[in-house]
Design a protein around this motif. Structure first.
Motif, PDB file in Angstrom:
ATOM      1  N   UNK A 106       0.812  -1.217   0.000  1.00 39.44           N
ATOM      2  CA  UNK A 106       0.000   0.000   0.000  1.00 39.44           C
ATOM      3  C   UNK A 106       0.850   1.274   0.000  1.00 39.44           C
ATOM      4  N   UNK A 107       2.173   1.147  -0.072  1.00 37.47           N
ATOM      5  CA  UNK A 107       3.048   2.325  -0.153  1.00 37.47           C
ATOM      6  C   UNK A 107       3.236   2.684  -1.626  1.00 37.47           C
ATOM      7  N   UNK A 108       2.235   3.320  -2.217  1.00 38.58           N
ATOM      8  CA  UNK A 108       2.225   3.538  -3.665  1.00 38.58           C
ATOM      9  C   UNK A 108       3.349   4.467  -4.123  1.00 38.58           C
ATOM     10  N   UNK A 109       3.838   5.342  -3.229  1.00 35.33           N
ATOM     11  CA  UNK A 109       4.940   6.218  -3.623  1.00 35.33           C
ATOM     12  C   UNK A 109       6.232   5.441  -3.906  1.00 35.33           C
ATOM     13  N   UNK A 110       6.327   4.222  -3.364  1.00 37.43           N
ATOM     14  CA  UNK A 110       7.553   3.443  -3.530  1.00 37.43           C
ATOM     15  C   UNK A 110       7.524   2.516  -4.739  1.00 37.43           C
ATOM     16  N   UNK A 111       6.486   2.568  -5.554  1.00 35.30           N
ATOM     17  CA  UNK A 111       6.396   1.662  -6.702  1.00 35.30           C
ATOM     18  C   UNK A 111       7.572   1.781  -7.673  1.00 35.30           C
ATOM     19  N   UNK A 112       8.228   2.957  -7.828  1.00 33.86           N
ATOM     20  CA  UNK A 112       9.406   2.968  -8.710  1.00 33.86           C
ATOM     21  C   UNK A 112      10.562   2.108  -8.214  1.00 33.86           C
ATOM     22  N   UNK A 113      10.520   1.672  -6.951  1.00 34.49           N
ATOM     23  CA  UNK A 113      11.634   0.939  -6.366  1.00 34.49           C
ATOM     24  C   UNK A 113      11.444  -0.574  -6.383  1.00 34.49           C
ATOM     25  N   UNK A 114      10.325  -1.064  -6.901  1.00 36.37           N
ATOM     26  CA  UNK A 114      10.169  -2.515  -6.958  1.00 36.37           C
ATOM     27  C   UNK A 114       9.617  -2.959  -8.306  1.00 36.37           C
ATOM     28  N   UNK A 115       9.887  -4.211  -8.648  1.00 37.62           N
ATOM     29  CA  UNK A 115       9.456  -4.780  -9.920  1.00 37.62           C
ATOM     30  C   UNK A 115       9.307  -6.283  -9.753  1.00 37.62           C
ATOM     31  N   UNK A 116       8.716  -6.928 -10.759  1.00 34.11           N
ATOM     32  CA  UNK A 116       8.519  -8.370 -10.703  1.00 34.11           C
ATOM     33  C   UNK A 116       8.584  -8.957 -12.102  1.00 34.11           C
ATOM     34  N   UNK A 117       9.072 -10.186 -12.194  1.00 34.21           N
ATOM     35  CA  UNK A 117       9.046 -10.905 -13.458  1.00 34.21           C
ATOM     36  C   UNK A 117       7.852 -11.859 -13.523  1.00 34.21           C
ATOM     37  N   UNK A 118       6.859 -11.609 -12.673  1.00 40.28           N
ATOM     38  CA  UNK A 118       5.626 -12.389 -12.650  1.00 40.28           C
ATOM     39  C   UNK A 118       4.438 -11.447 -12.801  1.00 40.28           C
TER      40      UNK A 118
END
Length: 223
Positions: free
Chosen positions: A67-79
């Motif tokens: 729920x920390x939407x401001x941090x979305x640039x810092x995570x990713x997924x290959x799924x």
């Protein structure tokens, strides 16, 4: 998306204003609008990254929160992933959870980059997860150390169906031949045998004591 929206809005406004003046005024207004659009596009992406870092620092020792939407640039997924509301009755520590359908890669998972690097003084990395009914699933926490290529240490757990607050011992994740390392990233992953299976992932946080399912058989090494 932000840049494209800014371009459309900026050009539309400048064109609208230009209709109200003479030729020279129209030209000046159009160029002023273009300059504003370029400025907006230039600062939009760095602004998102700066906001992500500030949010990350305020949230620590929480390392990941759906729920920390401001941090979305810092995570990713290959799924395949999507953020959804926490299911009723499950003890997730966040209002939102990440629903993950594991991909076909060798190690499908979630990568959190540019984490706060100093994990000293913490005993466990706690991760909230829920598995639907079915076979047991391996879940691994792997970390990167500054100056070491790939992942430097990892801890693997075999998890049964249901809700769990998993505990990965931090000393195992900080194992290094060069003193206390700086952590650069966290990867939560499974293996290719679980491709297509679903898991819900909640908050990942560092704690100084634990109460969940503690990992055993710690394994460290580069890969």
């Amino acid at each position: 998306m932000i840049g494209a929206g800014a371009v459309v809005i900026g050009l539309a406004l400048s064109a609208r204003l230009a209709q109200r003046g003479g030729t020279r005024r129209r030209v000046r207004l159009v160029w002023a609008g273009v300059a504003c659009v370029v400025l907006l596009v230039t600062v939009a992406a760095p602004g998102r990254v700066l906001a992500a870092y500030l949010s990350r620092d305020r949230a620590f020792p929480v390392v990941f929160a759906p729920d920390a939407w401001l941090q979305t640039p810092l995570w990713s997924s290959n799924s395949q992933v999507r953020i959804r509301n926490r299911p009723t009755g499950l003890l997730f520590g966040s209002a939102k959870v990440l629903e993950v359908d594991w991909g076909q890669e060798r190690y499908p998972g979630l990568t959190v980059t540019e984490v706060v690097p100093d994990w000293s003084g913490y005993a466990h990395l706690e991760v909230d997860v829920w598995l639907p009914p079915g076979p047991r699933m391996t879940l691994t926490a792997a970390v990167g150390h500054r100056g070491v290529e790939g992942t430097a240490a990892h801890q693997r757990l075999l998890v049964t169906s249901g809700f769990h607050r998993l505990e990965f011992p931090v000393p195992s994740l900080l194992s290094s031949d060069h003193g206390l390392p700086e952590v650069t990233k966290l990867i939560l992953h499974t293996d290719q045998r679980n491709a297509g299976r679903r898991v819900l992932i909640g908050t990942a946080r560092l704690t100084k004591s634990g109460s969940g399912v503690v990992g055993r058989g710690a394994r460290t090494g580069s890969r």
